[in-house]
Scaffold this motif. Structure first.
Motif, PDB file in Angstrom:
ATOM      1  N   TYR A 249       0.812  -1.214   0.000  1.00 51.32           N
ATOM      2  CA  TYR A 249       0.000   0.000   0.000  1.00 51.32           C
ATOM      3  C   TYR A 249       0.853   1.275   0.000  1.00 51.32           C
TER       4      TYR A 249
ATOM      5  N   GLN B 285      -8.819   2.439  -2.464  1.00 46.07           N
ATOM      6  CA  GLN B 285      -8.411   1.110  -2.016  1.00 46.07           C
ATOM      7  C   GLN B 285      -6.942   0.844  -2.342  1.00 46.07           C
TER       8      GLN B 285
ATOM      9  N   GLY C 113      -4.815   2.329   0.118  1.00 47.35           N
ATOM     10  CA  GLY C 113      -4.991   1.841   1.479  1.00 47.35           C
ATOM     11  C   GLY C 113      -5.863   2.728   2.331  1.00 47.35           C
ATOM     12  N   LYS C 114      -6.719   3.545   1.695  1.00 51.28           N
ATOM     13  CA  LYS C 114      -7.531   4.511   2.426  1.00 51.28           C
ATOM     14  C   LYS C 114      -9.024   4.194   2.375  1.00 51.28           C
TER      15      LYS C 114
ATOM     16  N   LYS D 254      -9.955  -3.084   3.075  1.00 50.22           N
ATOM     17  CA  LYS D 254      -8.524  -3.104   2.792  1.00 50.22           C
ATOM     18  C   LYS D 254      -8.064  -4.556   2.669  1.00 50.22           C
TER      19      LYS D 254
END
Length: 329
Positions: free
Chosen positions: A9, A46, A49-50, A54
């Motif tokens: 990520y 995604q 990583g937000k 996840k």
């Protein structure tokens, strides 16, 4: 087989196109030859990583996947190879082949291209659920759409008009406003130059707006709530502006308005019968020509980097679709 693979990520995310092993086919699943994949703001979140979901890395992104069934598990009897389908894959779509649960397949009408299909379900499904079930939008009411040239914004204009609303569309450039007008908005304005409340009051003859469709959030949210009519409904769609707003709750009291959350993914799981009815209505609107996916199409798996750049820079219009196969079947 080639696929986009996210290995970290980040920041920055470690992502690229790789050769990966062929996919196995577990019970209850089918294998698709992927033709086109919808790639929206949630997908970009995604990868960074937000997003609220996840997946463990490494994984292949890609949810809205349009393709042709090439193989079915032995326990699947109602789907045959050669079927044209749209799959909610969750992950795995950005690849030459994808394995998905057969329960997540939607047959495609012959009139719908693969690229249109890949840009159809999430955006139109979200908006139809928002305006029909969550807002109970009525003919003759007023609807304010923020981010009006984006993936969900255009769908809100189209469905709002189909439901008989008067639509005020807001976007950040003349090009985007022209597109919103072309798609049926009754009036448009640039919310980076004009204040929301002044334009709403001009559009509604000082009454205030009945329904706000807001996928942007940020500093615009409070301005929208301050522009609500009595019994108005402010729809929380998303936060493409990057900031989750904090709205003083006394405004809801003073305006007699409602702040209404819209979580389409949870709706499809919790209310499957309503979701199925919504899909039927949406395909009918498509067949009637009253809604038409606006696509920003990219060619080839390698174009995912360009797609991410457009989405993160908020320069895309309509739904970004990555074309994987070069032809229709």
């Amino acid at each position: 087989m080639r696929a986009v693979v996210l290995r970290s990520y980040g920041p920055p995310p470690q992502i690229g196109v790789e050769d990966v092993p062929a996919l196995s086919l577990p019970p209850g699943h089918v294998k698709l030859r992927v033709h086109a994949v919808g790639f929206g703001f949630p997908d970009a979140l995604q990868v960074a990583g937000k997003y609220q979901v996840k997946p463990d890395v490494p994984f292949t992104p890609g949810n809205e996947t349009a393709g042709v069934v090439t193989e079915v598990a032995s326990d699947i009897l109602h789907i045959q190879p050669g079927a044209r389908v749209l799959a909610m894959a969750s992950t795995g779509g950005l690849a030459e082949e994808c394995v998905v649960n057969a329960a997540n397949l939607i047959p495609l009408p012959d009139s719908m291209s693969m690229s249109a299909a890949a840009g159809f379900l999430v955006n139109y499904g979200t908006t139809y659920h928002a305006l029909v079930q969550r807002a109970n939008l009525k003919a003759g009411e007023t609807l304010l759409v923020l981010g009006a040239a984006g993936g969900v914004g255009i769908t809100a204009i189209e469905i709002g008009k189909a439901l008989g609303a008067r639509v005020l569309a807001a976007a950040s450039s003349d090009e985007k406003l022209a597109l919103a007008k072309e798609r049926g908005a009754d009036a448009v304005f640039n919310y980076t130059k004009d204040t929301i409340k002044s334009k709403v009051m001009e559009f509604t003859a000082e009454r205030g707006i009945d329904v706000v469709y807001d996928p942007v959030g940020g500093d615009y949210a409070e301005q929208c709530v301050r522009s609500m009519a009595w019994n108005g409904r402010y729809l929380v769609i998303g936060f493409a502006g990057g900031k989750i707003p904090s709205i003083p709750l006394n405004l809801a009291l003073l305006k007699g308005c409602s702040l209404v959350g819209v979580f389409w993914g949870a709706h499809t799981r919790r209310e499957p019968e309503i979701h199925a009815a919504n899909l039927k209505a949406l395909f009918q609107l498509f067949e009637e020509g009253r809604i038409k996916p606006h696509i920003t199409e990219m060619n080839g798996l390698d174009s995912f980097t360009q797609a991410l750049d457009l989405l993160n820079g908020r320069r895309s219009t309509g739904k970004v679709v990555i074309r994987v196969a070069s032809s229709e079947e």
